[in-house]
Every structure is written in C-alpha cells, then in structure tokens.
Design a protein around this motif. Structure first.
Motif, PDB file in Angstrom:
ATOM      1  N   HIS A   8      -8.308 -15.008  86.044  1.00  0.00           N
ATOM      2  CA  HIS A   8      -7.400 -14.386  87.014  1.00  0.00           C
ATOM      3  C   HIS A   8      -8.098 -14.326  88.377  1.00  0.00           C
ATOM      4  N   ALA A   9      -8.122 -15.475  89.064  1.00  0.00           N
ATOM      5  CA  ALA A   9      -8.796 -15.561  90.350  1.00  0.00           C
ATOM      6  C   ALA A   9      -8.240 -16.736  91.145  1.00  0.00           C
ATOM      7  N   ILE A  10      -8.390 -16.675  92.446  1.00  0.00           N
ATOM      8  CA  ILE A  10      -7.948 -17.784  93.295  1.00  0.00           C
ATOM      9  C   ILE A  10      -8.830 -19.006  93.068  1.00  0.00           C
ATOM     10  N   SER A  35      -1.200 -22.689  85.254  1.00  0.00           N
ATOM     11  CA  SER A  35      -1.172 -21.386  85.909  1.00  0.00           C
ATOM     12  C   SER A  35      -0.366 -20.470  85.003  1.00  0.00           C
ATOM     13  N   GLU A  36      -0.964 -19.341  84.614  1.00  0.00           N
ATOM     14  CA  GLU A  36      -0.269 -18.416  83.721  1.00  0.00           C
ATOM     15  C   GLU A  36       0.776 -17.641  84.518  1.00  0.00           C
TER      16      GLU A  36
END
Length: 90
Positions: A8-10, A35-36
């Motif tokens: 969960h990160a850019i 991408s979730e």
C-alpha cells in the motif's frame, strides 16, 4: 504461480524471495502487476524477464519496463542459487 503480499504505497517495495524449480534454457519469468481496488483488482501491466544466462550466486539487477502500458517499470534483483546451498546457509 507465486504472489507477493499487497503493498500500500505509491512506490511499493516488496523485498520478497521466491523459489522455483530448476531453470532450463530459454525460460523466462512472467510478472503481472495489479492495483488492488475496492471492486476488484486492476491489471496495471506485465513484464517478462529472460532467465537465460543466470550465474549461480551472482545477482542480476535489472529494470524491466511494463508491457502494454504507457509507463512503468520494475526493478528486480535475481539470484540463482542451488537448493542445497540455500538450505545449508540457514
């Protein structure tokens, strides 16, 4: 088929190790990136990495462009190890 944990990160960073059976000539690693999303995962690209020429114990550090998308790339560090060498280091 193997799967990473969800990041969960850019600019996600996984630092995960995967083990595969013996690699033969002409084989490659196929990577699919998603991408979730709340309503399902979105395919954001894929890449193929040629595994030919890997040398036991030598890390191959490569940037692989994602295919079929406008931009994006993956950095992979691939190291071929003999199973008995890896198990003996534990």
């Amino acid at each position: 088929i193997q799967k990473t944990r969800t990041a969960h990160a850019i600019s996600p960073y996984w630092n995960q190790r995967f083990e595969f059976d013996e690699i033969g000539g002409g084989e490659y690693l196929k990577i699919k990136c998603y991408s979730e999303d709340t309503f399902g995962d979105t395919n954001i690209g894929s890449a193929r990495v040629n595994l030919e020429g890997l040398v036991d114990g030598v890390i191959r550090d490569v940037w692989i462009p994602l295919e079929k998308v406008n931009s994006g790339e993956l950095r992979l560090q691939i190291e071929a190890l003999r199973v008995e060498d890896f198990e003996g280091s534990k």
